[in-house]
Design an enzyme around this catalytic site. Structure first.
Site, PDB file in Angstrom:
ATOM      1  N   ASP A  14       0.812  -1.215   0.000  1.00  0.00           N
ATOM      2  CA  ASP A  14       0.000   0.000   0.000  1.00  0.00           C
ATOM      3  C   ASP A  14       0.847   1.267   0.000  1.00  0.00           C
ATOM      4  O   ASP A  14       0.459   2.280   0.569  1.00  0.00           O
ATOM      5  CB  ASP A  14      -0.962  -0.009   1.194  1.00  0.00           C
ATOM      6  CG  ASP A  14      -1.697  -1.338   1.295  1.00  0.00           C
ATOM      7  OD1 ASP A  14      -2.321  -1.719   0.295  1.00  0.00           O
ATOM      8  OD2 ASP A  14      -1.604  -2.003   2.334  1.00  0.00           O
ATOM      9  N   LYS A  17       1.800   2.325  -5.017  1.00  0.00           N
ATOM     10  CA  LYS A  17       2.326   1.822  -6.294  1.00  0.00           C
ATOM     11  C   LYS A  17       1.382   2.118  -7.436  1.00  0.00           C
ATOM     12  O   LYS A  17       1.800   2.393  -8.536  1.00  0.00           O
ATOM     13  CB  LYS A  17       2.466   0.291  -6.239  1.00  0.00           C
ATOM     14  CG  LYS A  17       3.694  -0.224  -5.585  1.00  0.00           C
ATOM     15  CD  LYS A  17       3.802  -1.744  -5.758  1.00  0.00           C
ATOM     16  CE  LYS A  17       2.651  -2.509  -5.178  1.00  0.00           C
ATOM     17  NZ  LYS A  17       2.666  -2.709  -3.752  1.00  0.00           N
ATOM     18  N   GLY A  41      -4.403  -4.804  -4.212  1.00  0.00           N
ATOM     19  CA  GLY A  41      -5.445  -3.818  -4.505  1.00  0.00           C
ATOM     20  C   GLY A  41      -4.814  -2.485  -4.829  1.00  0.00           C
ATOM     21  O   GLY A  41      -4.278  -1.815  -3.962  1.00  0.00           O
ATOM     22  N   HIS A  42      -4.809  -2.145  -6.109  1.00  0.00           N
ATOM     23  CA  HIS A  42      -4.356  -0.808  -6.502  1.00  0.00           C
ATOM     24  C   HIS A  42      -5.602   0.005  -6.769  1.00  0.00           C
ATOM     25  O   HIS A  42      -6.520  -0.490  -7.402  1.00  0.00           O
ATOM     26  CB  HIS A  42      -3.634  -0.821  -7.854  1.00  0.00           C
ATOM     27  CG  HIS A  42      -2.350  -1.560  -7.870  1.00  0.00           C
ATOM     28  ND1 HIS A  42      -1.247  -1.146  -7.182  1.00  0.00           N
ATOM     29  CD2 HIS A  42      -1.977  -2.671  -8.535  1.00  0.00           C
ATOM     30  CE1 HIS A  42      -0.259  -1.985  -7.426  1.00  0.00           C
ATOM     31  NE2 HIS A  42      -0.678  -2.924  -8.228  1.00  0.00           N
ATOM     32  N   GLN A 225       1.799  -6.667  -3.369  1.00  0.00           N
ATOM     33  CA  GLN A 225       2.243  -6.757  -1.982  1.00  0.00           C
ATOM     34  C   GLN A 225       3.565  -5.973  -1.886  1.00  0.00           C
ATOM     35  O   GLN A 225       3.713  -4.993  -2.581  1.00  0.00           O
ATOM     36  CB  GLN A 225       2.385  -8.184  -1.472  1.00  0.00           C
ATOM     37  CG  GLN A 225       1.061  -8.926  -1.365  1.00  0.00           C
ATOM     38  CD  GLN A 225       0.556  -9.425  -2.704  1.00  0.00           C
ATOM     39  OE1 GLN A 225       1.229 -10.148  -3.402  1.00  0.00           O
ATOM     40  NE2 GLN A 225      -0.639  -9.039  -3.064  1.00  0.00           N
TER      41      GLN A 225
HETATM   42  P1  IMP Z   1      -2.307 -13.219   1.858  1.00  0.00           P
HETATM   43  O1  IMP Z   1      -1.474 -12.658   0.773  1.00  0.00           O
HETATM   44  O2  IMP Z   1      -3.796 -13.032   1.646  1.00  0.00           O
HETATM   45  O3  IMP Z   1      -1.960 -14.647   2.173  1.00  0.00           O
HETATM   46  O4  IMP Z   1      -1.999 -12.397   3.200  1.00  0.00           O
HETATM   47  C1  IMP Z   1      -0.733 -12.482   3.842  1.00  0.00           C
HETATM   48  C2  IMP Z   1      -0.327 -11.130   4.413  1.00  0.00           C
HETATM   49  O5  IMP Z   1      -0.069 -10.229   3.369  1.00  0.00           O
HETATM   50  C3  IMP Z   1      -1.397 -10.466   5.287  1.00  0.00           C
HETATM   51  O6  IMP Z   1      -0.760  -9.745   6.321  1.00  0.00           O
HETATM   52  C4  IMP Z   1      -2.068  -9.495   4.333  1.00  0.00           C
HETATM   53  O7  IMP Z   1      -2.670  -8.418   5.003  1.00  0.00           O
HETATM   54  C5  IMP Z   1      -0.860  -9.054   3.514  1.00  0.00           C
HETATM   55  N1  IMP Z   1      -1.229  -8.602   2.169  1.00  0.00           N
HETATM   56  C6  IMP Z   1      -1.585  -9.352   1.119  1.00  0.00           C
HETATM   57  N2  IMP Z   1      -1.795  -8.591   0.049  1.00  0.00           N
HETATM   58  C7  IMP Z   1      -1.566  -7.326   0.413  1.00  0.00           C
HETATM   59  C8  IMP Z   1      -1.567  -6.079  -0.294  1.00  0.00           C
HETATM   60  O8  IMP Z   1      -1.828  -5.989  -1.492  1.00  0.00           O
HETATM   61  N3  IMP Z   1      -1.259  -4.982   0.461  1.00  0.00           N
HETATM   62  C9  IMP Z   1      -0.917  -5.056   1.770  1.00  0.00           C
HETATM   63  N4  IMP Z   1      -0.871  -6.191   2.433  1.00  0.00           N
HETATM   64  C10 IMP Z   1      -1.178  -7.323   1.782  1.00  0.00           C
END
Ligand code: IMP
Length: 439
Positions: A14, A17, A41-42, A225
């Protein structure tokens, strides 16, 4: 020479990007993703329109660009078409000519989502705080060599038998912990038509992208991420299940490392984190109010899940580590204007643990929870920087803050973002980034 530029979040995600990738996308022919799925999520604002992108690369907003969903991704066909249809309804062209889905990417299927829920429930207080999109279980299946790839789904009989076999296994856990089970026939009935619809999008993207590079087309590689969520380098086990750092680009796209011409880090001027896990500079206790202020000013709520993000001071120690792993040539500093309201701003320049300075970023989450951040306090500027487009226009304290960050992380700043709009941007002349933006 073809230009291949990689954009990667330097913190826990977040970082903003979306806007930077969107700015760059205009100047590139192909925009590719190499890992993750719709956990990302962009949000991209263009004029009065706002697009929420989860799975499809940001290039989709620009006519004529090709978007690649690389082999390192995990793709939920339900989410893919929901997003494609939503974007199409907003007037974008989401066609197989423009969107290429790797035949080697793995599918996220409904049982992965159920397993993600089950795993989080079982972990209780120790839960990761995942997005519950099934990301982890899909990557588990991939590494466990029982995953279903996009190419497999092109053969209905293979799809049916793999779904049956995998659900049989998944049900053992789901039944035990949730008292329900999934019906293979129902899952197949839901997925088979989507797989058929996906057929036109399916491409050998490895071949596609390497050919594009050979032919001199430019490629923008969009990380999802971020660095500290990388399965190897992040704050394990509070991480996502993919290789989010620049090292993941080669395997996630099948593109040799020598083809990468530059790496841009996206660095937000403060820190946030969603989900659980250690966060040394989190604003807690007496600083909770500042955290709230930043959350509101910065709209720090998840695009994918709507969860409020935890807020903290800028962590130069962690970001320096991110720069080391990724090899950032330059960074884009985002959301400077959010700090306009603060009297003073703290920056974490090191960690101490057990009375000693940490030499490097701790590998163990428990150790990270125990570190004491060492702060330097800089004066705030208490005046609006929103929308500024020239470095020289920034108040001196803001300029000093930017320079301080750059010096502490050891990477030159190529861009400073002063608002959500494309125009609210300071591009640093003579930076590597300015060069990448040239035709
Ligand atoms: P997962 O990717 O759903 O398995 O989540 C694993 C960790 O990555 C958790 O702490 C989520 O909140 C974090 N996470 C996954 N995708 C994002 C993203 O796009 N932005 C911020 N955190 C993310």
């Amino acid at each position: 020479m073809s230009k291949v530029i990689v954009v990667i979040g330097a913190q826990w995600g977040d970082e903003g990007k979306g806007k930077i990738v969107d700015l760059l996308a205009e100047r590139f022919d192909v925009v590719a993703r190499y890992q993750g799925g719709h956990n990302a999520g962009h949000s991209v604002k263009v004029g009065d329109k706002s697009y929420a992108l989860h799975l499809i690369p940001s290039g989709i907003i620009h006519p004529g660009k090709t978007c690649v969903l690389g082999n390192g991704m995990v793709i939920d066909p339900i989410a893919f078409f929901a997003e494609a249809d939503r974007l199409a309804a907003q007037g974008l062209s989401v066609t197989p000519e423009r969107v290429k889905v790797s035949s080697r990417a793995h599918l996220i299927l409904p049982y992965h989502r159920a397993l993600d829920h089950t795993s989080e429930e079982r972990l209780g207080n120790e839960k990761v705080g995942t997005t519950l999109r099934g990301i982890g279980p899909a990557y588990e299946d991939k590494a466990g060599r029982r995953g279903i790839r996009v190419a497999d789904a092109m053969n209905p009989e293979v799809l049916r038998s793999r779904i049956e076999r995998n659900i049989e296994d998944a049900n053992i856990i789901i039944r035990q912990y949730r008292g329900t089970e999934l019906k293979p026939a129902e899952v197949f009935a839901e997925i088979a038509p989507l797989a058929e619809r996906m057929r036109a999008f399916v491409t050998d993207t490895t071949h596609f992208i390497n050919r594009a590079v050979r032919e001199g087309r430019s490629v923008l590689v969009e990380g999802a991420q971020a660095t500290l969520l990388d399965v190897d380098h992040g704050t394990y086990p509070f991480v996502t299940s993919s290789s989010t750092t620049s090292g993941g680009v080669s395997s996630g796209l099948g593109l040799p490392p020598q083809k990468i011409s530059g790496v841009l880090g996206i660095v937000r001027t403060y820190s946030t984190r969603v989900g659980e896990g250690p966060f040394p500079t989190e604003m807690l206790g007496g600083e909770d109010e500042i955290g709230q202020l930043i959350r509101e000013r910065g709209h720090e709520y998840g695009v994918s899940t709507g969860r409020p993000r935890r807020c903290g001071w800028f962590d130069a120690f962690a970001t320096r580590y991110a720069a080391e792993i990724n090899g950032f040539d330059t960074v884009a500093l985002t959301k400077l204007d959010i700090l306009d309201a603060l009297d003073e701003i703290k920056v974490c320049v090191g960690y101490r643990r057990g009375g000693e300075d940490c030499e490097s970023f701790p590998a163990v989450s428990q150790e990270l929870r125990e570190v004491e951040p060492v702060y330097e306090t800089l004066p705030g500027w208490r005046t609006s920087t929103e929308g500024m487009t020239e470095l020289d226009d920034l108040p001196k304290a803001a300029r000093d803050y930017v320079d301080f960050i750059s010096e502490r992380i050891g990477v030159p700043v190529g861009l400073v973002s002063t608002g959500p709009e494309r125009t609210q941007t300071i591009l640093v002349r003579d930076s590597a980034l300015a060069g990448w933006l040239e035709p």
